[in-house]
Design a protein around this motif. Sequence first.
Motif, PDB file in Angstrom:
ATOM      1  N   UNK A 186      66.147  66.943  68.620  1.00 56.28           N
ATOM      2  CA  UNK A 186      67.380  67.699  68.392  1.00 56.28           C
ATOM      3  C   UNK A 186      67.263  69.153  68.830  1.00 56.28           C
ATOM      4  N   UNK A 187      66.033  69.671  68.913  1.00 56.73           N
ATOM      5  CA  UNK A 187      65.813  71.043  69.381  1.00 56.73           C
ATOM      6  C   UNK A 187      64.592  71.055  70.293  1.00 56.73           C
ATOM      7  N   UNK A 188      64.650  71.852  71.349  1.00 54.08           N
ATOM      8  CA  UNK A 188      63.507  71.928  72.261  1.00 54.08           C
ATOM      9  C   UNK A 188      63.564  73.232  73.040  1.00 54.08           C
ATOM     10  N   UNK A 189      62.411  73.622  73.558  1.00 53.80           N
ATOM     11  CA  UNK A 189      62.289  74.822  74.389  1.00 53.80           C
ATOM     12  C   UNK A 189      61.256  74.558  75.485  1.00 53.80           C
ATOM     13  N   UNK A 190      61.359  75.329  76.560  1.00 48.51           N
ATOM     14  CA  UNK A 190      60.268  75.323  77.543  1.00 48.51           C
ATOM     15  C   UNK A 190      58.995  75.843  76.867  1.00 48.51           C
ATOM     16  N   UNK A 191      57.849  75.527  77.446  1.00 54.99           N
ATOM     17  CA  UNK A 191      56.591  76.067  76.937  1.00 54.99           C
ATOM     18  C   UNK A 191      55.729  76.514  78.108  1.00 54.99           C
TER      19      UNK A 191
END
Length: 366
Positions: A186-191
């Motif tokens: 439901x939530x994500x970001x680049x790393x």
Amino acid sequence: MGGDQVLQAVEHSVAALGRVADRDWEESTAGQLKWSCRRTAEHIASDLIAYAGQLAGRPTGRYVPFEITTAECEDNADVLEVIRTTGALLAAAVSTTPRAVRAFHPYPFRAADREGFAAMGVAEVLLHTHDIAVGLGLTPAYMPPAGLCESVLARLFPHVRPGDDPWTTLLWATGRGDLPGRAPVTEWRWSNPLHIDADRIVLQGVHPAAAADLAEDGTGGFEWIAGGPVEGTRIGAGLVFQAYEAGVHRPEWGMFALVRKEDGLALGALGYHGAPDEEGRVEIGYDLVEGARGRGYATEALRALVGWARERARDQGDVRSLFAVVEKANTASRGVVSRAGFEKVSDDWGDGEHGEQFAYELRLLA
């Protein structure tokens, strides 16, 4: 991951969307997004030119304050031409930017290098082309090259266990699909990899794709001084990639290449053996190419790593101490940990009644 991959992603996208350029993109919603397909296509171009701008302008605290407009585009074919053009600009920026350059990007460590911006550009193209394809009911379904998806996962999602199908895994990792046995995202970001600055060197985070290359006798994308990388670095890189394949790799607790600022050459590697345990203790290890030894690089690198760990301990509290094991006969390495503030906690570490190693620990918070 470089300019060629950006161009490959863009050409694949333009070819796929060109098949439906005669449809109404304004009235169709792009997949799960709230944008129209036309707005999503414009967003692809905006991302590509923004990333090119970051590499060209190299700001450290914000995005370069400009944006692109497609108001002059008369139809969808014109928008696709803008996507192709902005993709070429990002590819050119990636190809001409020195490896050491870092520019602002918010996630997760406030900066990215040329490879990171290339990977993010590729990801934006692939994922938003998918969104448009879903919105327009593209048949057959959009399916990008598996190699691009695999590269994006290894560089931008190092914490995600790779699946059998890279494209399905990438869609799941960005909340666009389901993957058997895994909870919905439901939530994500680049790393992007963590870089830790020191005096004469930079500790550059090694992502899983670079780790795999190092483990297989490659360079990991780094330029090394004569004699490098050494066997210990290759073994450590192999462990990083194994952790990635198992889904337990945490990039900030991984491996760092020690890159000398004056010439951009890698001198060795330093890193953690995994994330902190339940007691907040994490083990570290390091090595240098022989030609770089005796000049204080290892001590400088370890002090920089300790400084980062102290900040982490204060801010998040998931790490409380650093632990190191050193062969008794390795007086140089014993000196490194001692100068970095570690204290000996065992004279007989290892197997048998009298171990052949000393154990050292540094408590980060009083």
